[in-house]
Design a protein around this motif. Structure first.
Motif, PDB file in Angstrom:
ATOM      1  N   LEU A   2       0.702  -0.947   0.259  1.00 55.46           N
ATOM      2  CA  LEU A   2       0.017  -0.005  -0.178  1.00 55.46           C
ATOM      3  C   LEU A   2       0.830   1.167  -0.034  1.00 55.46           C
ATOM      4  O   LEU A   2       0.647   2.346  -0.474  1.00 55.46           O
ATOM      5  N   SER A   3       2.044   1.035   0.777  1.00 53.15           N
ATOM      6  CA  SER A   3       2.963   2.295   0.609  1.00 53.15           C
ATOM      7  C   SER A   3       3.524   2.657  -0.733  1.00 53.15           C
ATOM      8  O   SER A   3       3.562   3.812  -0.953  1.00 53.15           O
ATOM      9  N   PHE A   4       3.882   1.667  -1.474  1.00 53.30           N
ATOM     10  CA  PHE A   4       4.303   1.804  -2.858  1.00 53.30           C
ATOM     11  C   PHE A   4       3.436   2.236  -3.473  1.00 53.30           C
ATOM     12  O   PHE A   4       3.398   3.004  -4.384  1.00 53.30           O
ATOM     13  N   TYR A   5       1.807   2.002  -3.404  1.00 51.51           N
ATOM     14  CA  TYR A   5       0.969   2.162  -4.325  1.00 51.51           C
ATOM     15  C   TYR A   5       0.823   3.778  -3.716  1.00 51.51           C
ATOM     16  O   TYR A   5       0.678   4.694  -4.851  1.00 51.51           O
ATOM     17  N   ALA A   6       0.764   4.271  -2.889  1.00 54.52           N
ATOM     18  CA  ALA A   6       0.518   5.598  -2.516  1.00 54.52           C
ATOM     19  C   ALA A   6       1.579   6.668  -2.925  1.00 54.52           C
ATOM     20  O   ALA A   6       1.364   7.675  -3.499  1.00 54.52           O
ATOM     21  N   LEU A   7       2.984   6.021  -3.103  1.00 49.87           N
ATOM     22  CA  LEU A   7       3.887   6.939  -3.443  1.00 49.87           C
ATOM     23  C   LEU A   7       3.852   6.802  -5.029  1.00 49.87           C
ATOM     24  O   LEU A   7       3.901   8.117  -5.720  1.00 49.87           O
ATOM     25  N   PHE A   8       3.551   5.892  -5.627  1.00 47.23           N
ATOM     26  CA  PHE A   8       3.336   5.801  -7.012  1.00 47.23           C
ATOM     27  C   PHE A   8       2.312   6.595  -7.230  1.00 47.23           C
ATOM     28  O   PHE A   8       2.297   7.585  -8.510  1.00 47.23           O
ATOM     29  N   LEU A  92       9.832   9.153   6.128  1.00 49.12           N
ATOM     30  CA  LEU A  92       9.464   8.987   7.765  1.00 49.12           C
ATOM     31  C   LEU A  92       8.439   7.701   7.616  1.00 49.12           C
ATOM     32  O   LEU A  92       8.076   7.221   8.888  1.00 49.12           O
ATOM     33  N   ALA A  93       7.965   7.493   6.474  1.00 49.79           N
ATOM     34  CA  ALA A  93       7.106   6.477   6.468  1.00 49.79           C
ATOM     35  C   ALA A  93       7.855   4.818   6.413  1.00 49.79           C
ATOM     36  O   ALA A  93       8.797   4.916   5.742  1.00 49.79           O
ATOM     37  N   PRO A  94       6.887   4.083   6.560  1.00 54.43           N
ATOM     38  CA  PRO A  94       7.383   2.374   6.509  1.00 54.43           C
ATOM     39  C   PRO A  94       7.362   2.127   4.897  1.00 54.43           C
ATOM     40  O   PRO A  94       6.801   1.170   4.570  1.00 54.43           O
ATOM     41  N   ILE A  95       8.100   2.961   4.149  1.00 56.15           N
ATOM     42  CA  ILE A  95       8.419   2.381   2.833  1.00 56.15           C
ATOM     43  C   ILE A  95       9.385   1.777   2.380  1.00 56.15           C
ATOM     44  O   ILE A  95      10.859   2.362   2.934  1.00 56.15           O
ATOM     45  N   ALA A  96       9.600   0.533   2.057  1.00 47.93           N
ATOM     46  CA  ALA A  96      11.063  -0.234   1.619  1.00 47.93           C
ATOM     47  C   ALA A  96      11.685   0.491   0.619  1.00 47.93           C
ATOM     48  O   ALA A  96      11.093   1.155  -0.222  1.00 47.93           O
TER      49      ALA A  96
ATOM     50  N   GLY B 103      -1.606   7.094   2.835  1.00 50.34           N
ATOM     51  CA  GLY B 103      -1.379   6.011   2.094  1.00 50.34           C
ATOM     52  C   GLY B 103       0.065   5.726   2.245  1.00 50.34           C
ATOM     53  O   GLY B 103       0.462   4.318   2.250  1.00 50.34           O
ATOM     54  N   TYR B 104       1.120   6.504   2.352  1.00 52.29           N
ATOM     55  CA  TYR B 104       2.476   6.080   2.893  1.00 52.29           C
ATOM     56  C   TYR B 104       2.507   5.246   4.042  1.00 52.29           C
ATOM     57  O   TYR B 104       3.487   4.192   4.355  1.00 52.29           O
ATOM     58  N   PHE B 105       1.659   5.337   4.971  1.00 54.27           N
ATOM     59  CA  PHE B 105       1.497   4.759   6.249  1.00 54.27           C
ATOM     60  C   PHE B 105       0.580   3.138   5.973  1.00 54.27           C
ATOM     61  O   PHE B 105       0.258   2.471   6.848  1.00 54.27           O
ATOM     62  N   GLY B 106       0.330   3.091   4.734  1.00 54.29           N
ATOM     63  CA  GLY B 106      -0.732   1.924   4.526  1.00 54.29           C
ATOM     64  C   GLY B 106      -2.119   2.047   4.923  1.00 54.29           C
ATOM     65  O   GLY B 106      -2.980   1.093   4.961  1.00 54.29           O
ATOM     66  N   LEU B 107      -2.624   3.223   5.170  1.00 57.79           N
ATOM     67  CA  LEU B 107      -4.118   3.387   5.448  1.00 57.79           C
ATOM     68  C   LEU B 107      -4.724   4.011   4.105  1.00 57.79           C
ATOM     69  O   LEU B 107      -4.427   4.879   3.507  1.00 57.79           O
ATOM     70  N   ARG B 108      -5.918   3.242   3.772  1.00 54.33           N
ATOM     71  CA  ARG B 108      -6.496   3.549   2.907  1.00 54.33           C
ATOM     72  C   ARG B 108      -7.828   4.462   2.966  1.00 54.33           C
ATOM     73  O   ARG B 108      -8.125   5.300   2.371  1.00 54.33           O
TER      74      ARG B 108
END
Lengths: 251, 299
Positions: A2-8, A92-96, B103-108
């Motif tokens: 989800l983190s990848f998707y948000a950055l994309f 700062l986010a948990p993005i690999a 989203g960066y923190f995985g929350l949709r």
């Protein structure tokens, strides 16, 4: 993921918010090249059997656009975020590190392909090159965009200011794209320069891409595929190593 | 109970500068903790090490028991950081900024909490405004909102009220205090010592990368027990009182006394010498006095 998707998605939204000029401006510049070169050189002999110069030029210009746009998208976005400081929100986010890489490179590929498609559609007004092998066209467009997107990530990490970033574009990317055979077949060059061209990975991208249109190329498309894939793997590995180490990002 | 923040033997150098020099720090869950120090003391570096924005030379850092390097995904989800610099992405409006951060923190599906955070920080009216068009104070509010968007149990605020007007400060502190009452751990760095004194239960004072003092705010204030008397006299201070002078400007004197009981002998001495008191004021020890004494102390 989800983190990848948000950055994309953020990268795509950034392009979208940039407005129509994000696509139209590079299309217009490429059409100017096409207008000038086709007018000057159309009377030349056929480059390949049955292929006039304008038709020959179109795939080269399309791919040159894809490469330059993919590079500028990832390099500018990353370096601008780094220099202005807002990259901190992603850091700062948990993005690999690999998600980070994929998001920037995929966004670069998407933008490159969108603009490249725009250039191709506009160029059809000048000439209609055939599409002999669409799979090769798509494959080289994807690989070329990914290669330059990766190069943009490396440049974006490396550059400490916009002048440095401009320097990478001016001294590395532009010469390599212009000397890649986008405007000519390397068979028209003296032997020495033919050998030099073979050291340029961009030449293989454009030659392989052009093969997809005409079914003929300066060298085997399989060799081009091997060189481009190998270059992409090496550059992606290097970019991933930089991101994993936090080089110039996590001080 | 696991500590909210645990730092052990932390070292970080930038060239010859030892920015963090052997820091050990444990902050318990639910605390409102202050990290004070002059510019360059290492506060921001320490925060950056905790947040993964910088790589330590050595030492261990954990958030609620999760190592910030080995378990960075979990530790970052547990931590919200308000950076010191007023940074923003000019490509997006406020709502887009907060959605992306979610989203960066995985929350949709985080819209309800985004709306609540914006409401508490008076940002609702600006939700669709581009970040470029916001005032400095508004941008600061968005920074706070971004740090809170994933409801982190540990919140670090690195000088969140620098350059911010009084109204925003009060709005922000009300919200942060509410979060603290709800169980969130707050770590605050600020140059406004009165803020730290009013808000923080415990305080660490840093200088040149080292913790110089670490105690409850009450104990730190108590460590400088005493009374300070500001006097404006019609004549010279009697010789017997000269050792108690902390400051003197003409006929204005600041005397430091060990307790309120010492005040009566001072007044008696002045009376005996016939020195008239034109003005007199008592001053309480505040955190600034403690801070000045601690950071002014030789290492």
């Amino acid at each position: 993921m989800l983190s990848f998707y948000a950055l994309f998605y953020k990268e795509l939204l950034r392009i979208w918010n940039g407005g129509i000029q994000a696509v139209l401006a590079p299309v217009l510049s490429t059409l100017l090249y096409l207008l000038i070169f086709s007018h000057m050189l159309e009377q030349q002999t056929e480059i390949y059997p049955g292929v006039r110069y304008t038709a020959f030029l179109i795939p080269g210009l399309v791919m040159m656009t894809v490469l330059q746009i993919a590079y500028s998208n990832s390099s500018t976005s990353l370096s601008a975020s780094k220099i202005t400081g807002n990259l901190v929100f992603a850091l700062l986010a948990p993005i690999a590190y690999w998600e980070f890489f994929l998001a920037y490179v995929l966004a670069a590929v998407v933008r490159g392909l969108v603009v490249g498609t725009g250039v191709y559609l506009a160029a059809l007004w000048f000439a209609q090159p055939p599409m002999q092998f669409p799979c090769w066209i798509i494959l080289f467009a994807l690989l070329g965009g990914a290669l330059l997107g990766s190069l943009g990530v490396v440049a974006g990490i490396w550059a400490e200011n916009f002048d440095q970033l401009g320097g990478y574009a001016n001294f590395i990317v532009t010469p390599l794209t212009f000397l890649s055979g986008a405007f000519y077949s390397i068979h028209s060059l003296p032997s020495f320069w033919q050998q030099v061209s073979r050291l340029n990975p961009f030449f293989y991208i454009i030659d392989g891409f052009r093969y997809g249109f005409f079914g003929v190329s300066d060298i085997s498309p399989w060799l081009s595929l091997a060189v481009v894939s190998g270059s992409l793997l090496m550059l992606a590995g290097f970019a991933l190593a930089l991101l994993k180490s936090g080089y110039k990002l996590r001080l | 109970m696991l500590p909210a923040v645990d730092v052990r033997k932390a070292h970080k150098r930038y060239g010859s500068l030892h920015a963090v020099d052997g820091v050990d720090l444990r902050i318990e869950q639910g605390e409102f903790f202050g990290l004070l120090g002059p510019n360059g003391a290492g506060k921001t570096t320490l925060i950056n090490l905790l947040a993964g924005l910088a790589r330590p030379d050595s030492g261990q850092f954990s958030i609620l028991g999760h190592d910030v390097v080995k378990q960075y995904r979990t530790s970052r989800r547990l931590l919200g950081v308000v950076p010191q610099e007023l940074v923003f992405d000019p490509n997006f409006n406020v709502r887009e900024t907060l959605r992306l951060q979610s989203g960066y923190f995985g929350l949709r599906h985080n819209e309800a909490w985004i709306d609540e955070v914006m409401h508490h920080l008076d940002l609702t009216d600006k939700a669709e405004t581009n970040m470029r068009r916001l005032s400095g104070g508004m941008k600061r509010r968005v920074l706070v909102a971004q740090a809170l968007v994933h409801k982190p149990p540990v919140i670090v605020l690195d000088e969140p009220t620098a350059g911010v007007d009084v109204e925003l400060r009060q709005t922000m502190w009300r919200f942060i205090q509410q979060l603290n009452r709800d169980g969130h751990t707050i770590v605050l760095t600020t140059h406004y010592l009165e803020e730290a004194e009013a808000l923080c239960g415990r305080i660490a004072m840093l200088k040149q990368g080292r913790i110089m003092a670490l105690d409850s705010t009450q104990n730190l204030l108590g460590s400088m027990a005493g009374v300070r008397v500001r006097l404006k006299l019609a004549g010279a201070l009697p010789a017997a009182l000269l050792p108690q002078i902390a400051e003197q400007t003409g006929e204005d004197y600041l005397l430091e006394l060990p307790s309120y009981q010492s005040l009566e002998p001072v007044l008696a001495e002045l009376r005996m010498d016939g020195v008239e008191i034109k003005e007199m004021a008592l001053e309480q020890t505040d955190l600034e006095d403690v801070f000045m004494r601690v950071v002014g102390r030789a290492c």
